[in-house]
Scaffold this motif. Structure first.
Motif, PDB file in Angstrom:
ATOM      1  N   GLY A  44       0.825  -1.194   0.000  1.00  0.00           N
ATOM      2  CA  GLY A  44       0.000   0.000   0.000  1.00  0.00           C
ATOM      3  C   GLY A  44       0.864   1.250   0.000  1.00  0.00           C
ATOM      4  O   GLY A  44       1.852   1.326   0.728  1.00  0.00           O
ATOM      5  N   LEU A  45       0.495   2.210  -0.824  1.00  0.00           N
ATOM      6  CA  LEU A  45       1.182   3.501  -0.853  1.00  0.00           C
ATOM      7  C   LEU A  45       0.225   4.580  -0.366  1.00  0.00           C
ATOM      8  O   LEU A  45      -0.865   4.729  -0.914  1.00  0.00           O
ATOM      9  N   VAL A  46       0.629   5.317   0.640  1.00  0.00           N
ATOM     10  CA  VAL A  46      -0.097   6.513   1.075  1.00  0.00           C
ATOM     11  C   VAL A  46       0.662   7.691   0.497  1.00  0.00           C
ATOM     12  O   VAL A  46       1.772   8.008   0.932  1.00  0.00           O
ATOM     13  N   ILE A  47       0.084   8.337  -0.522  1.00  0.00           N
ATOM     14  CA  ILE A  47       0.804   9.400  -1.214  1.00  0.00           C
ATOM     15  C   ILE A  47      -0.010  10.679  -1.229  1.00  0.00           C
ATOM     16  O   ILE A  47      -1.215  10.679  -1.020  1.00  0.00           O
ATOM     17  N   LEU A  48       0.690  11.765  -1.494  1.00  0.00           N
ATOM     18  CA  LEU A  48       0.063  13.085  -1.496  1.00  0.00           C
ATOM     19  C   LEU A  48      -0.829  13.248  -2.723  1.00  0.00           C
ATOM     20  O   LEU A  48      -0.528  12.732  -3.799  1.00  0.00           O
ATOM     21  N   ALA A  49      -1.887  14.017  -2.560  1.00  0.00           N
ATOM     22  CA  ALA A  49      -2.797  14.278  -3.685  1.00  0.00           C
ATOM     23  C   ALA A  49      -2.074  14.913  -4.860  1.00  0.00           C
ATOM     24  O   ALA A  49      -2.477  14.744  -6.015  1.00  0.00           O
ATOM     25  N   THR A  50      -0.996  15.641  -4.582  1.00  0.00           N
ATOM     26  CA  THR A  50      -0.266  16.370  -5.627  1.00  0.00           C
ATOM     27  C   THR A  50       0.888  15.574  -6.226  1.00  0.00           C
ATOM     28  O   THR A  50       1.591  16.079  -7.113  1.00  0.00           O
ATOM     29  N   ARG A  60      -0.449   1.992  11.468  1.00  0.00           N
ATOM     30  CA  ARG A  60      -0.781   0.705  12.096  1.00  0.00           C
ATOM     31  C   ARG A  60      -2.116   0.749  12.829  1.00  0.00           C
ATOM     32  O   ARG A  60      -2.690  -0.300  13.119  1.00  0.00           O
ATOM     33  N   THR A  61      -2.617   1.936  13.115  1.00  0.00           N
ATOM     34  CA  THR A  61      -3.967   2.038  13.654  1.00  0.00           C
ATOM     35  C   THR A  61      -4.973   1.505  12.638  1.00  0.00           C
ATOM     36  O   THR A  61      -5.970   0.872  12.982  1.00  0.00           O
ATOM     37  N   ALA A  62      -4.695   1.756  11.351  1.00  0.00           N
ATOM     38  CA  ALA A  62      -5.570   1.269  10.281  1.00  0.00           C
ATOM     39  C   ALA A  62      -5.204  -0.137   9.834  1.00  0.00           C
ATOM     40  O   ALA A  62      -6.076  -0.934   9.481  1.00  0.00           O
ATOM     41  N   LYS A  63      -3.909  -0.440   9.847  1.00  0.00           N
ATOM     42  CA  LYS A  63      -3.408  -1.730   9.353  1.00  0.00           C
ATOM     43  C   LYS A  63      -2.510  -2.346  10.420  1.00  0.00           C
ATOM     44  O   LYS A  63      -1.285  -2.273  10.340  1.00  0.00           O
ATOM     45  N   PRO A  64      -3.105  -2.961  11.439  1.00  0.00           N
ATOM     46  CA  PRO A  64      -2.309  -3.471  12.568  1.00  0.00           C
ATOM     47  C   PRO A  64      -1.260  -4.486  12.117  1.00  0.00           C
ATOM     48  O   PRO A  64      -1.524  -5.354  11.293  1.00  0.00           O
ATOM     49  N   GLY A  65      -0.063  -4.309  12.680  1.00  0.00           N
ATOM     50  CA  GLY A  65       0.994  -5.280  12.455  1.00  0.00           C
ATOM     51  C   GLY A  65       1.729  -5.169  11.134  1.00  0.00           C
ATOM     52  O   GLY A  65       2.678  -5.910  10.886  1.00  0.00           O
ATOM     53  N   VAL A  66       1.338  -4.253  10.278  1.00  0.00           N
ATOM     54  CA  VAL A  66       1.960  -4.159   8.952  1.00  0.00           C
ATOM     55  C   VAL A  66       3.320  -3.473   9.059  1.00  0.00           C
ATOM     56  O   VAL A  66       3.487  -2.529   9.834  1.00  0.00           O
ATOM     57  N   PRO A  67       4.324  -3.927   8.312  1.00  0.00           N
ATOM     58  CA  PRO A  67       5.569  -3.166   8.240  1.00  0.00           C
ATOM     59  C   PRO A  67       5.323  -1.815   7.582  1.00  0.00           C
ATOM     60  O   PRO A  67       4.687  -1.739   6.527  1.00  0.00           O
ATOM     61  N   VAL A  68       5.800  -0.749   8.212  1.00  0.00           N
ATOM     62  CA  VAL A  68       5.605   0.607   7.702  1.00  0.00           C
ATOM     63  C   VAL A  68       6.945   1.142   7.199  1.00  0.00           C
ATOM     64  O   VAL A  68       7.948   1.068   7.912  1.00  0.00           O
ATOM     65  N   ASP A  83       1.264  -6.339   2.921  1.00  0.00           N
ATOM     66  CA  ASP A  83       2.596  -6.810   3.287  1.00  0.00           C
ATOM     67  C   ASP A  83       3.532  -5.666   3.656  1.00  0.00           C
ATOM     68  O   ASP A  83       4.559  -5.887   4.307  1.00  0.00           O
ATOM     69  N   ALA A  84       3.180  -4.470   3.265  1.00  0.00           N
ATOM     70  CA  ALA A  84       3.908  -3.259   3.654  1.00  0.00           C
ATOM     71  C   ALA A  84       3.052  -2.061   3.291  1.00  0.00           C
ATOM     72  O   ALA A  84       2.265  -2.115   2.336  1.00  0.00           O
ATOM     73  N   VAL A  85       3.209  -0.982   4.058  1.00  0.00           N
ATOM     74  CA  VAL A  85       2.584   0.299   3.715  1.00  0.00           C
ATOM     75  C   VAL A  85       3.682   1.345   3.713  1.00  0.00           C
ATOM     76  O   VAL A  85       4.456   1.459   4.669  1.00  0.00           O
ATOM     77  N   MET A  86       3.754   2.111   2.646  1.00  0.00           N
ATOM     78  CA  MET A  86       4.758   3.152   2.528  1.00  0.00           C
ATOM     79  C   MET A  86       4.087   4.515   2.480  1.00  0.00           C
ATOM     80  O   MET A  86       3.170   4.738   1.689  1.00  0.00           O
ATOM     81  N   TYR A  87       4.541   5.410   3.354  1.00  0.00           N
ATOM     82  CA  TYR A  87       4.080   6.798   3.340  1.00  0.00           C
ATOM     83  C   TYR A  87       5.072   7.612   2.534  1.00  0.00           C
ATOM     84  O   TYR A  87       6.254   7.706   2.890  1.00  0.00           O
ATOM     85  N   SER A  88       4.613   8.226   1.460  1.00  0.00           N
ATOM     86  CA  SER A  88       5.529   8.797   0.484  1.00  0.00           C
ATOM     87  C   SER A  88       5.671  10.303   0.615  1.00  0.00           C
ATOM     88  O   SER A  88       5.201  11.062  -0.246  1.00  0.00           O
ATOM     89  N   CYS A  89       6.340  10.735   1.658  1.00  0.00           N
ATOM     90  CA  CYS A  89       6.759  12.134   1.753  1.00  0.00           C
ATOM     91  C   CYS A  89       7.965  12.204   2.676  1.00  0.00           C
ATOM     92  O   CYS A  89       7.850  11.923   3.877  1.00  0.00           O
ATOM     93  N   THR A  90       9.103  12.568   2.119  1.00  0.00           N
ATOM     94  CA  THR A  90      10.345  12.565   2.881  1.00  0.00           C
ATOM     95  C   THR A  90      10.380  13.698   3.899  1.00  0.00           C
ATOM     96  O   THR A  90      10.688  13.484   5.073  1.00  0.00           O
TER      97      THR A  90
END
Length: 258
Positions: free
Chosen positions: A25-31, A110-118, A87-94
């Protein structure tokens, strides 16, 4: 109208456990113009699926605006294949990973996806720099001095010697995405200090991962960029260990444990 007979199949088909073996899963910015494209190119395959959720973001890129994303991280992660494990969630903003903090981002996701590697770009880049054996680094960012300062403090606080830090003064991540890869090669040559063991290029909007191998050929040292590091981390977390030197030195390295 002619009546069409519709019949129900005598049996339901067998279902696979998942459409694809692994899912990121990728959590990315709208822009964001760049992360999704980079992950489709470097990560997605017949074995690994990449699933994207976008969260609100408004320019300019300042520490204050970056912090505003923290409250929406949990909801953003929850909308990626709801009620299914990833299997992983990546937040895409450095830059936001620096000002919000890796630990707070991990907690929110992890509140939304318990136990997932972030995975965050900052934490992945630290692992990446260590994987290529770099403790002395140069850093290139597209940000203003104000936004770059917390990043310098982040890497210095983790024990890296920063020989040279160059920023380009941009305030809009959509413009950052328009920096031509050829320009990045030239800028990297100017940004690397002679004594540095690697160059870190920050920002998930910047198309540095596309040019990483070319930059390495130009400067003679490994390059770690935000998207290259997170793609590498997500691949390794999914058990994909193939060496891909055409993407840069980092993609030949194992993922450090711990």
């Amino acid at each position: 109208m002619t009546s069409v007979d519709i019949s129900l199949a005598a049996r339901k088909p067998r279902l696979d456990d998942r459409p694809l073996l692994k899912r990121i899963g990728l959590v990315i910015l709208a822009t964001d113009h760049t992360t999704e494209v980079d992950f489709q190119r470097m990560v997605a395959s017949g074995r690994i699926g990449v699933y994207v959720g976008r969260i609100p973001y408004a320019n300019p890129v300042t520490p204050e605006n970056l912090l505003k994303m923290q409250p929406v991280l949990t909801e953003g992660a929850s909308l990626i294949l709801p009620d299914e494990t990833l299997d992983a969630v990546m937040y895409s903003c450095t830059s936001a990973s620096v000002v919000i903090g890796d630990a707070r981002i991990e907690e929110a996701i992890r509140t939304a996806k318990p136990g997932v590697p972030v995975v965050t770009p900052t934490a992945a880049s630290v692992k990446g720099l260590k994987a290529v054996g770099a403790s002395r680094i140069s850093i290139l960012t597209p940000y203003t001095v104000e936004t770059s300062r917390p990043m310098a403090d982040y890497f210095a606080g983790l024990g890296f010697m920063i020989d040279r830090f160059t920023c380009l003064g941009f305030e809009d991540d959509r413009e950052m995405a328009r920096i031509a890869p050829d320009e990045l090669v030239s800028l990297a040559r100017e940004a690397i200090a002679p004594e540095s063991q690697a160059l870190f290029i920050s920002c998930t909007a910047v198309r540095a991962a596309q040019a990483a191998a070319r930059i390495e050929a130009e400067i003679g040292r490994p390059v770690v960029s935000s998207n290259l590091a997170t793609a590498w981390a997500c691949l390794r977390l999914c058990g994909e260990m193939a060496s891909r030197p055409e993407l840069g030195t980092l993609m030949t390295k194992p993922y450090p444990e711990g």
